[in-house]
Scaffold this active site. Structure first.
Site, mmCIF file in Angstrom:
data_model
loop_
_atom_site.group_PDB
_atom_site.id
_atom_site.type_symbol
_atom_site.label_atom_id
_atom_site.label_comp_id
_atom_site.label_asym_id
_atom_site.label_seq_id
_atom_site.Cartn_x
_atom_site.Cartn_y
_atom_site.Cartn_z
ATOM 1 C CG HIS A 166 -0.394 0.291 2.519
ATOM 2 N ND1 HIS A 166 -0.072 -0.695 3.424
ATOM 3 C CD2 HIS A 166 -0.086 1.465 3.120
ATOM 4 C CE1 HIS A 166 0.405 -0.138 4.527
ATOM 5 N NE2 HIS A 166 0.411 1.167 4.355
ATOM 6 C CG ASP B 276 0.195 -4.066 2.898
ATOM 7 O OD1 ASP B 276 0.292 -3.479 1.802
ATOM 8 O OD2 ASP B 276 0.132 -3.455 3.991
ATOM 9 C CB SER C 158 3.074 1.704 6.355
ATOM 10 O OG SER C 158 1.861 1.673 7.060
#
Length: 308
Positions: free
Chosen positions: A54, A84, A163
């Site tokens: 992402h 992911d 992230s």
């Protein structure tokens, strides 16, 4: 300095230099526009870095900047939305790789340290414990619902920008890639294990991962003594949800089912199912045995290829 602090400091010093802040850009009518930011972890000598799918979604390129101020332009090698995970590669000025560990050995309550670049603050370190293992989180990409399986839950503080950063154990080994902030005091990370190593290798080699898709959201559960004794198995997977229109729904699997075997192999974690859901499983009938309303039920699911 106390033992806990010495451990955290040691891990921060060992892992921090290998974690970069990344800024991703994509095409725009007026040239290139900044799309977002996150973190990435160097894991090979020749400049490959791990981050989240992402983080790079929609981007065409980016730049990585390390805590010491050095940086490099980065190219996107490939991304896998189901896990992911994404692989990018630095063009120049790379740091040495971090040590990758194995999340299979993690235990609830174990110390973990998150290293990343939350809110643009390079080289930030937070510490906590493993709060849970084998979690599943549903995600949405366009009109398609996906499930990221076998996620590590931690209470190490994570914020936007974490992230793609590293989740390390007390020995400085990267055991997870931080993926999401689920709520106050709740962080999630994609584990480094045999399945994700296979995904990473495919991304380096081909830029993509062909995956078979079932559409189950599940979590590990201990079987009661009677059932465990009856089938010779101590754990299974409790189905929390079944994605509408998925092969799992079409096969008759339902929320509340207790999955005991997939492909005639005992399952006790999401990873034990994922290991059977690579390219060779696409379109091939897959037997699934569940415990439902006090009885064993056998169904046949036919996985389809995961698409965007």
């Amino acid at each position: 300095m106390d033992a806990y602090s010495r451990t955290v400091v040691s891990v921060a010093e060992a892992v921090g230099p290998h974690v970069a802040a990344v800024d991703m850009v994509g095409p725009d009518r007026n040239g290139r526009v900044r799309l977002g930011a996150g973190s990435a972890v160097v894991f090979t000598e020749d400049g490959y870095m791990l981050t989240n799918a992402h983080v790079v979604a929609g981007a065409s390129a980016g730049r990585a900047t390390f805590a010491d101020g050095t940086g490099t332009e980065i190219e996107i090698r490939g991304a896998d939305a189901l896990s992911d995970l994404a692989v990018v590669r630095g063009v120049s000025h790379m740091q040495a790789p971090a040590r990758l560990g194995d999340a299979e050995g993690l235990r609830v309550g174990q110390l973990v340290i998150a290293v990343g670049n939350p809110l643009g603050l390079a080289g930030s370190v937070t510490a906590g414990v493993v709060s849970g293992l084998g979690r599943s989180i549903p995600t949405v990409l366009g009109r398609t619902r996906r499930v990221i399986e076998d996620v590590i839950q931690t209470d190490a503080a994570l914020n936007p920008g974490n992230s793609g950063g590293a989740l390390a154990d007390a020995h400085g080994r990267v055991v997870g890639i931080n993926t999401a902030v689920a709520g106050a005091g709740l962080g999630l990370a994609v584990p480094i294990n045999a399945t994700t190593r296979r995904i990473i290798s495919a991304l380096i080699a081909d830029g993509r991962v062909r995956r078979a898709y079932l559409g189950l959201i599940s979590s590990p559960i201990a079987l009661n003594a009677t059932l465990a004794s009856r089938i010779g198995q101590r754990e299974g997977l409790r189905v929390a949800d079944v994605i509408a229109g998925s092969p799992a729904e079409k096969s008759g699997l339902k929320p509340g089912d207790l999955v005991l075997t997939v492909g005639q192999r005992p399952v006790s974690s999401a990873e034990s199912v994922q290991k059977q859901l690579f390219a060779e499983a696409i379109g091939v009938p897959l037997p699934v045995t569940v415990f439902r309303n006090g009885a064993m039920v056998d169904v046949i699911a036919v996985p389809v290829e995961m698409t965007d």
